[in-house]
Design an enzyme around this catalytic site. Structure first.
Site, short mmCIF file in Angstrom:
data_model
loop_
_atom_site.label_atom_id
_atom_site.label_comp_id
_atom_site.label_asym_id
_atom_site.label_seq_id
_atom_site.Cartn_x
_atom_site.Cartn_y
_atom_site.Cartn_z
N HIS A 74 -92.14 -3.16 81.27
CA HIS A 74 -92.75 -1.98 81.89
C HIS A 74 -91.68 -0.98 82.38
O HIS A 74 -91.73 0.21 82.06
CB HIS A 74 -93.65 -2.44 83.05
N ASN A 94 -96.14 8.74 89.26
CA ASN A 94 -96.32 8.49 87.83
C ASN A 94 -95.28 9.21 86.98
O ASN A 94 -95.44 9.28 85.76
CB ASN A 94 -97.73 8.91 87.39
N GLU A 148 -104.58 8.53 95.55
CA GLU A 148 -104.05 9.27 94.40
C GLU A 148 -104.92 10.45 93.98
O GLU A 148 -105.39 10.53 92.85
CB GLU A 148 -103.82 8.32 93.22
N LYS A 203 -102.48 -0.68 95.37
CA LYS A 203 -103.16 -0.63 94.07
C LYS A 203 -103.21 -2.03 93.48
O LYS A 203 -102.18 -2.73 93.42
CB LYS A 203 -102.38 0.26 93.10
N ARG A 224 -116.26 -10.22 99.27
CA ARG A 224 -116.21 -8.77 99.51
C ARG A 224 -114.93 -8.32 100.22
O ARG A 224 -114.89 -7.28 100.87
CB ARG A 224 -117.43 -8.28 100.28
N HIS A 250 -96.39 4.62 79.56
CA HIS A 250 -97.52 3.74 79.25
C HIS A 250 -97.87 3.80 77.77
O HIS A 250 -98.24 2.79 77.16
CB HIS A 250 -98.75 4.14 80.07
N HIS A 263 -94.58 7.95 83.62
CA HIS A 263 -95.54 6.89 83.30
C HIS A 263 -96.53 7.26 82.21
O HIS A 263 -97.03 6.38 81.51
CB HIS A 263 -96.29 6.44 84.55
N ARG A 297 -99.66 11.37 95.42
CA ARG A 297 -99.35 10.04 94.90
C ARG A 297 -99.16 10.06 93.39
O ARG A 297 -98.51 9.20 92.82
CB ARG A 297 -100.44 9.04 95.32
N LYS A 352 -91.95 5.48 98.98
CA LYS A 352 -93.32 5.19 98.57
C LYS A 352 -94.25 5.22 99.77
O LYS A 352 -95.37 5.76 99.69
CB LYS A 352 -93.40 3.83 97.86
N GLU A 403 -87.70 1.87 88.44
CA GLU A 403 -88.75 2.35 89.37
C GLU A 403 -88.11 2.81 90.68
O GLU A 403 -88.64 3.71 91.34
CB GLU A 403 -89.79 1.25 89.63
#
Ligand code: NAD
Length: 390
Positions: free
Chosen positions: A284, A263, A255, A161, A139, A270, A266, A259, A245, A203
């Site tokens: 990427h 993106n 997010e 993330k 956990r 993506h 993105h 946040r 960041k 990035e």
């Protein structure tokens, strides 16, 4: 080691040997990102006080293990708590349910306890996968990121993330699990293939384009020094990106607001990456470069910016040596607009069936938009693809 938060996030707190500490302020879950050359071999100095009496494990990939595992294992041996190292195949395919389940089982077999630490030594793939495992084994156990790719140092190692890919799309299964420390050793980037380095650069440039026009201007003046691995230029690139960041993550950890600005490029990126099949055909960061250029082009069509701004961004990425248009992706076929829009519909950024796009009113002036219809995006993409194939 805790940074002196009074000194502000942008410059970071200077540490001995020219390193800096940039704080990520998240209340009880705050942590520092230490940036500097030569930190890996001293990892024991930074990790020891986070470990207590428990054990730690290292997760890495074959490419990174070959080049950088030995100094880390030597450093951890000084602590006497290293329970094992898992070396995984490199590449995006490793971010899978299969790899996650065997990694979790291996962690349990090593005897990793609740107070233990998972150390991710690698790029964004290892960071995302090992972070996910750390968030669910017993956990949740502790997590330290030692990012080794430029993309991971400027972006993916900070902010918590984690995730894996599924046939339905990238990063659709995952958690938020903050590391307790990030060690960004810029000297490790010397062994990164040049193409991977350029993809990571995208990035970093993203932080300038979304909220820091001065940083983008600096990149335009200094990208050659960055590409040549000039230590001072690298330190500034990583430090400014991490500070950017950290500030956004501190405002919006999960997010729901700001946040999303991260993106930028993105949603388009993506879609292009998924179409290209998550392969060496298109990395990427390269997909993000194409996505950012598309986002700026769309903003030109929407009347938000002058065409010269979109051209300036594309010119910079072209000078750096990354693709700027879908037509630059190697291979004979090009996607059609409908295919890309369909993939975009699967994106996590879709809310109530509406695309969330990050648009700009200028360099450094990004904002979240849910006002652009799918039809507008479709027609825009059709023109973009048609223009290039004409
Ligand atoms: P990666 O982890 O696949 O690393 C790229 C390649 O470089 C791999 O082959 C790796 O083995 C190699 N490599 C890494 N460091 C090296 C070094 N120092 N020397 C030699 N080779 C080295 O990919 P990446 O570009 O680092 O990360 C991409 C991943 O990050 C994607 O899965 C993306 O979804 C994820 N990501 C996550 C976040 C986040 O916030 N969690 C943000 C952005 C991207």
């Amino acid at each position: 080691m805790t940074a002196d938060r009074s000194r502000g996030a942008t410059s970071g707190t200077p540490l001995p040997d020219g390193a800096v500490a940039i704080p990520v302020d998240l209340g009880a879950r705050s942590y520092d990102v230490l940036i500097g050359a030569g930190l890996l071999a001293r990892a024991n100095e930074f990790i020891g006080n986070r470990l207590g009496a428990a054990k730690c494990v290292i997760v890495t990939d074959e490419n990174v293990a070959q080049r950088h595992l030995a100094p880390l294992e030597t450093a951890l041996q000084r602590l006497g708590r290293h329970a094992g190292t898992r070396i995984l195949p490199p590449g995006e395919a490793t971010k899978s349910f299969g790899a996650l389940s065997s990694l979790c089982e291996w962690m349990l077999e090593t005897g990793l306890e609740r107070g233990g630490l998972v150390i991710a030594l690698g790029g964004g793939v290892i960071g995302d996968l090992a972070g996910f495992a750390a968030s669910i084994v017993r956990r949740g156990v502790g997590f330290v990121q030692i990012p080794t790719s430029l993309l991971a140092q400027v972006d993916s190692s900070v902010g918590g993330k984690t995730g894996i890919n599924t046939p339905q799309g990238k990063n659709l299964v995952g958690t938020f699990h903050q590391p307790s420390l990030v060690l960004a050793d810029t000297a490790l980037l010397a062994t990164l293939p040049a193409r991977e380095f350029r993809a990571g650069y995208v990035e970093a440039a993203k932080f300038g384009l979304l909220g820091d026009a001065q940083f983008f201007g600096w990149l335009e003046q200094n990208y050659r020094a960055v590409l040549a691995h000039d230590p001072a230029a690298l330190a500034r690139l990583v430090g400014t990106s991490v500070a950017g960041k950290a500030a956004i993550v501190a405002r919006d950890e999960t997010e729901t607001g700001d946040r999303m600005l991260l993106n930028l490029g993105h949603t388009f990126g993506h879609a292009v990456e998924a179409w290209a099949g998550y392969s060496q055909r298109l990395l990427h960061g390269e997909a993000v470069a194409i996505g950012i250029c598309l986002a700026f082009e769309l903003c030109t069509e929407l009347g938000l910016i002058d065409a010269a701004i979109a051209q300036r961004v594309a010119a910079h990425f072209a000078a750096v040596g990354v693709p700027t248009h879908i037509a630059d992706v190697p291979g004979a076929e090009t996607p059609d607009a409908a295919t890309l829009v369909k993939i975009m519909g699967q994106d996590k950024k879709v809310r109530d069936g509406k695309l969330t796009l990050i648009l700009v009113r200028g360099i450094g002036k990004a904002f979240v938009s849910r006002d652009v219809s799918t039809e507008t995006v479709h027609d825009f993409l059709a023109r973009q693809l048609g223009d290039k194939s004409a």
